[in-house]
Write an enzyme that holds these catalytic residues in place. Structure first.
Site, PDB file in Angstrom:
ATOM      1  N   LYS A 113       0.833  -1.211   0.000  1.00 41.04           N
ATOM      2  CA  LYS A 113       0.000   0.000   0.000  1.00 41.04           C
ATOM      3  C   LYS A 113       0.862   1.253   0.000  1.00 41.04           C
ATOM      4  CE  LYS A 113      -4.150  -1.684   0.056  1.00 41.04           C
ATOM      5  NZ  LYS A 113      -5.080  -1.502  -1.036  1.00 41.04           N
ATOM      6  N   LYS A 195      -2.856 -11.019  -8.742  1.00 39.63           N
ATOM      7  CA  LYS A 195      -4.118 -11.733  -8.499  1.00 39.63           C
ATOM      8  C   LYS A 195      -5.313 -10.918  -8.986  1.00 39.63           C
ATOM      9  CE  LYS A 195      -4.581  -9.885  -3.856  1.00 39.63           C
ATOM     10  NZ  LYS A 195      -5.038 -10.049  -2.504  1.00 39.63           N
ATOM     11  N   LYS A 198     -10.394  -6.435  -6.615  1.00 45.88           N
ATOM     12  CA  LYS A 198     -11.574  -5.588  -6.746  1.00 45.88           C
ATOM     13  C   LYS A 198     -11.221  -4.248  -7.357  1.00 45.88           C
ATOM     14  CE  LYS A 198     -13.897  -7.044  -2.553  1.00 45.88           C
ATOM     15  NZ  LYS A 198     -13.103  -6.548  -1.450  1.00 45.88           N
TER      16      LYS A 198
HETATM   17  P1  AMP Z   1     -10.730  -8.701  -0.368  1.00 47.16           P
HETATM   18  O1  AMP Z   1     -11.281  -8.600  -1.752  1.00 47.16           O
HETATM   19  O2  AMP Z   1      -9.279  -8.365  -0.331  1.00 47.16           O
HETATM   20  O3  AMP Z   1     -11.545  -7.994   0.660  1.00 47.16           O
HETATM   21  O4  AMP Z   1     -10.782 -10.251   0.003  1.00 47.16           O
HETATM   22  C1  AMP Z   1     -11.911 -10.943   0.472  1.00 47.16           C
HETATM   23  C2  AMP Z   1     -11.595 -12.424   0.524  1.00 47.16           C
HETATM   24  O5  AMP Z   1     -11.347 -12.936  -0.799  1.00 47.16           O
HETATM   25  C3  AMP Z   1     -10.346 -12.772   1.344  1.00 47.16           C
HETATM   26  O6  AMP Z   1     -10.594 -13.960   2.058  1.00 47.16           O
HETATM   27  C4  AMP Z   1      -9.283 -12.990   0.308  1.00 47.16           C
HETATM   28  O7  AMP Z   1      -8.303 -13.900   0.742  1.00 47.16           O
HETATM   29  C5  AMP Z   1     -10.064 -13.564  -0.863  1.00 47.16           C
HETATM   30  N1  AMP Z   1      -9.431 -13.207  -2.150  1.00 47.16           N
HETATM   31  C6  AMP Z   1      -9.313 -11.963  -2.684  1.00 47.16           C
HETATM   32  N2  AMP Z   1      -8.711 -11.996  -3.891  1.00 47.16           N
HETATM   33  C7  AMP Z   1      -8.420 -13.305  -4.148  1.00 47.16           C
HETATM   34  C8  AMP Z   1      -7.826 -14.010  -5.252  1.00 47.16           C
HETATM   35  N3  AMP Z   1      -7.423 -13.379  -6.361  1.00 47.16           N
HETATM   36  N4  AMP Z   1      -7.705 -15.359  -5.153  1.00 47.16           N
HETATM   37  C9  AMP Z   1      -8.152 -16.009  -4.053  1.00 47.16           C
HETATM   38  N5  AMP Z   1      -8.727 -15.430  -2.989  1.00 47.16           N
HETATM   39  C10 AMP Z   1      -8.884 -14.080  -3.018  1.00 47.16           C
END
Ligand code: AMP
Ligand code: TRP
Length: 332
Positions: A113, A195, A198
């Site tokens: 970040k 990866k 969002k």
């Molecule tokens: P976030 O979008 O960062 O708030 O993530 C929400 C959940 O989705 C968390 O448990 C992350 O580990 C999972 N997550 C987010 N992006 C990925 C990805 N590209 N592959 C697998 N898990 C993900």
């Protein structure tokens, strides 16, 4: 026997994507029968990037709707918004006194970040893992279904729990990462760079809100190459990712067919992507349609959040009362 307590959260920073689905939500859905689940929209966490206040509400409602459309049943799990539980920031404050600047500065997600937003390195970013720990410990959760990228945060949560227990007396369990299949699923973006996410690389991320044509276009543009040059060659990451997506959404027969073609060096990536695009569109379609339907009825979504907040606060206030007592905050 009482059910084990589970907590997990998803930040309301944009549209949910396949990484969220396969990395987290799919596990939530599988846990809802046999565990006491608290799942929440991490709206406080989203404030680290200073989102437009007008977007908070639609973003929170969308994450909620997409979770329900993916199979979460609000009658079986406690679904709430983080900001509805004032006990979370209270525990966060207590835990901040046990968290050290040096260890927080070393966290890889913090360093990322700092690189991404050098003009906004706020204290909330630095203490992000402390707030996440408070989210988990507020219900004394033992299991936390999250993707691989969150494992380090969980390790910090265990450290903070331990530190509290050592200083004030045994109180918090040490939460563990939980997944049904032992392989951590990590969905890469379709260009092979990092990866699915969002907020970044939208053209190479498949969202649960993408329509059929958008999905087809994105998949047809996914990075491939001229194919393997020797039988059973090792796969580059971007090809592995396409096979992983195929394994998760197509039938066994289809997957086995393309796997064999790869191993035999006669794979045609154009055909594989066409098949994957159709299977992916069919997979996402019912989730997208259900989520859109749910988002039209904000009143019902609001009721779900309110009922969830009441249940979550009952558990949270018991934890805070216990923590205050151990710390010595009880004056009258
Ligand atoms: P976030 O979008 O960062 O708030 O993530 C929400 C959940 O989705 C968390 O448990 C992350 O580990 C999972 N997550 C987010 N992006 C990925 C990805 N590209 N592959 C697998 N898990 C993900
Ligand atoms: N940090 C998590 C992520 O970015 C979201 C999150 C916040 C979370 N609090 C949590 C996950 C508590 C599990 C438990 O994905």
């Amino acid at each position: 026997m009482s059910k084990e307590i589970v907590v997990s959260g998803i930040r309301s920073t944009g549209h949910l994507h396949l990484g969220n689905y396969f990395g987290a939500i799919q596990n939530y859905v599988m846990m809802q029968e046999n565990y006491n689940c608290y799942f929440f929209v991490a709206d406080y966490h989203s404030l680290t990037t200073h989102p437009d206040p007008k977007l908070l509400r639609p973003n929170v409602f969308r994450v909620l709707a997409e979770n329900i459309a993916s199979g979460l049943n609000p009658d079986k799990v406690t679904l709430y918004a983080q900001s509805d539980i004032p006990e979370i920031p209270e525990l966060y404050l207590m835990l901040n006194m046990l968290a050290y600047k040096g260890e927080l500065e070393k966290v890889p997600t913090f360093k990322d970040k700092v690189r991404q937003q050098p003009d906004n390195v706020n204290a909330g970013l630095l203490t992000y893992p402390v707030l996440m720990t408070a989210d988990i410990l507020i219900h004394k959760a033992v299991k936390v279904p999250v993707g691989k990228d969150q494992e380090q945060h969980l390790e910090m949560a265990r450290n903070f729990a331990q530190r509290f227990n050592t200083r004030y007396g045994d109180f918090f369990p040490e939460p563990q990462v939980f997944r049904f299949n032992t392989d951590a699923v990590k969905i890469m973006s379709l260009d092979g760079n990092g990866k699915m996410s969002k907020s970044e690389n939208a053209n190479n991320t498949i969202y649960l809100s993408d329509d059929d044509d958008t999905i087809r276009k994105k998949i047809m543009k996914a990075k491939t190459d001229s194919g393997p040059t020797a039988p059973n060659a090792e796969m580059p990451g971007y090809i592995q990712n396409l096979f992983l997506l195929m394994q998760l959404t197509s039938t066994h027969e289809v997957y086995d067919h393309y796997r064999a073609a790869y191993n035999g060096c006669n794979i045609r990536y154009g055909d594989m992507k066409k098949q994957l695009a159709e299977d992916m569109a069919a997979f996402v379609r019912p989730i997208r349609e259900h989520a859109a339907e749910l988002q039209k009825d904000e009143e019902s979504l609001g009721k779900i959040l309110k009922a969830g907040a009441e249940k979550a606060r009952a558990s949270a206030s018991a934890t805070i009362a216990g923590a205050r007592k151990l710390i010595g905050i009880s004056y009258y």
